[in-house]
Design a protein around this motif. Structure first.
Motif, PDB file in Angstrom:
ATOM      1  N   LEU A 254       5.685   6.586 -29.012  1.00  0.00           N
ATOM      2  CA  LEU A 254       6.142   5.380 -28.129  1.00  0.00           C
ATOM      3  C   LEU A 254       7.065   5.874 -27.066  1.00  0.00           C
ATOM      4  N   THR A 255       6.966   5.027 -25.956  1.00  0.00           N
ATOM      5  CA  THR A 255       8.117   5.228 -25.050  1.00  0.00           C
ATOM      6  C   THR A 255       9.102   4.114 -25.327  1.00  0.00           C
ATOM      7  N   LYS A 256      10.241   4.302 -24.672  1.00  0.00           N
ATOM      8  CA  LYS A 256      11.484   3.517 -25.130  1.00  0.00           C
ATOM      9  C   LYS A 256      11.207   1.828 -24.942  1.00  0.00           C
ATOM     10  N   LYS A 257      10.499   1.909 -23.796  1.00  0.00           N
ATOM     11  CA  LYS A 257      10.161   0.469 -23.645  1.00  0.00           C
ATOM     12  C   LYS A 257       9.162  -0.291 -24.729  1.00  0.00           C
ATOM     13  N   GLU A 258       8.408   0.625 -25.203  1.00  0.00           N
ATOM     14  CA  GLU A 258       7.191   0.286 -26.202  1.00  0.00           C
ATOM     15  C   GLU A 258       8.120   0.152 -27.476  1.00  0.00           C
ATOM     16  N   ARG A 259       8.916   0.713 -27.724  1.00  0.00           N
ATOM     17  CA  ARG A 259       9.753   0.862 -29.014  1.00  0.00           C
ATOM     18  C   ARG A 259      10.585  -0.368 -28.686  1.00  0.00           C
ATOM     19  N   ASP A 260      11.280  -0.925 -27.806  1.00  0.00           N
ATOM     20  CA  ASP A 260      11.923  -2.199 -27.560  1.00  0.00           C
ATOM     21  C   ASP A 260      11.087  -3.070 -27.471  1.00  0.00           C
ATOM     22  N   CYS A 261       9.877  -3.365 -27.174  1.00  0.00           N
ATOM     23  CA  CYS A 261       8.875  -4.317 -27.380  1.00  0.00           C
ATOM     24  C   CYS A 261       8.565  -4.522 -28.809  1.00  0.00           C
ATOM     25  N   LEU A 262       8.201  -3.543 -29.382  1.00  0.00           N
ATOM     26  CA  LEU A 262       7.764  -3.386 -30.859  1.00  0.00           C
ATOM     27  C   LEU A 262       8.902  -3.980 -31.684  1.00  0.00           C
ATOM     28  N   ILE A 263      10.169  -3.444 -31.349  1.00  0.00           N
ATOM     29  CA  ILE A 263      11.340  -4.008 -32.268  1.00  0.00           C
ATOM     30  C   ILE A 263      11.523  -5.395 -31.994  1.00  0.00           C
ATOM     31  N   THR A 264      11.555  -6.084 -30.893  1.00  0.00           N
ATOM     32  CA  THR A 264      11.646  -7.217 -30.649  1.00  0.00           C
ATOM     33  C   THR A 264      10.524  -7.971 -31.184  1.00  0.00           C
ATOM     34  N   ILE A 265       9.469  -7.848 -31.166  1.00  0.00           N
ATOM     35  CA  ILE A 265       8.320  -8.533 -32.019  1.00  0.00           C
ATOM     36  C   ILE A 265       8.646  -8.523 -33.431  1.00  0.00           C
ATOM     37  N   GLY A 266       8.863  -7.407 -34.121  1.00  0.00           N
ATOM     38  CA  GLY A 266       9.127  -7.328 -35.366  1.00  0.00           C
ATOM     39  C   GLY A 266      10.373  -8.044 -35.849  1.00  0.00           C
TER      40      GLY A 266
END
Length: 138
Positions: free
Chosen positions: A7-19
Motif C-alpha cells: 500500500l501507498t500512504k494515500k491507499e492506506r488512508d483511503c482504506l482506513i476511511t472506508i473501514g
C-alpha cells in the motif's frame, strides 16, 4: 499474513476511511469519500481503482465496500497503529503526536516487529485512546 507494504500512504488512508465507515448504515459513496480524504473525486476514483486492483475494495453502483481481504488489511493496520501508539506514549510521547506518527508508519511495520512491541509492552489490552488491542499476530 498480509503484505501491507503493498500500500501507498494515500491507499492506506483511503482504506482506513472506508473501514472506519463500514459500520455506518449506508456504505460510502465516492463523493463522500472524496470529501473525507479532502481530495477531488477523480483522485479518489483513481485510489479506488488501485485498491480494487489489489482486491481490497469493491465499487458497485456508486457504493464502496471493503472485501474480506480489505477488512483483514484494515484490522491489521488498526492493530499496528494501536501498538505503535501505545509504545510511543509509554515512553513519554504526547498521545496526539504518537497518533500522528503512528499513522505515518502503521502500514509499513512488519509482523515480527509489531509482535515484539506487543510482547515488550506486556500485551496491553487497550491503546492510549482506550480502543481494544485484540491479539498478537499468529
Amino acid at each position: 499474513m498480509n503484505n501491507l507494504k503493498l500500500l501507498t500512504k494515500k491507499e492506506r488512508d483511503c482504506l482506513i476511511t472506508i473501514g472506519d465507515h463500514e459500520v455506518d448504515e449506508f456504505p460510502l459513496r465516492l463523493i463522500d469519500l472524496s470529501d473525507m480524504l479532502n481530495v477531488r473525486p477523480p483522485t479518489t476514483l483513481n485510489l479506488i481503482k488501485r485498491l480494487e486492483g489489489k482486491k481490497l475494495v469493491l465499487h458497485v453502483k456508486g457504493m464502496i465496500h471493503l472485501t474480506n481481504k480489505g477488512k483483514s488489511f484494515y484490522h491489521e493496520i488498526e492493530e499496528n497503529h494501536r501498538i505503535i501508539e501505545t509504545l510511543m506514549v509509554t515512553y513519554g510521547m504526547d498521545i496526539d503526536r504518537a497518533c500522528l506518527i503512528s499513522e505515518q508508519i502503521d502500514y509499513l511495520v512488519d509482523h515480527d516487529s509489531i509482535d515484539t512491541m506487543f510482547l515488550k509492552l506486556g500485551k496491553p489490552g487497550k491503546c492510549p485512546h482506550g480502543r481494544t488491542i485484540e491479539q498478537i499476530h499468529d
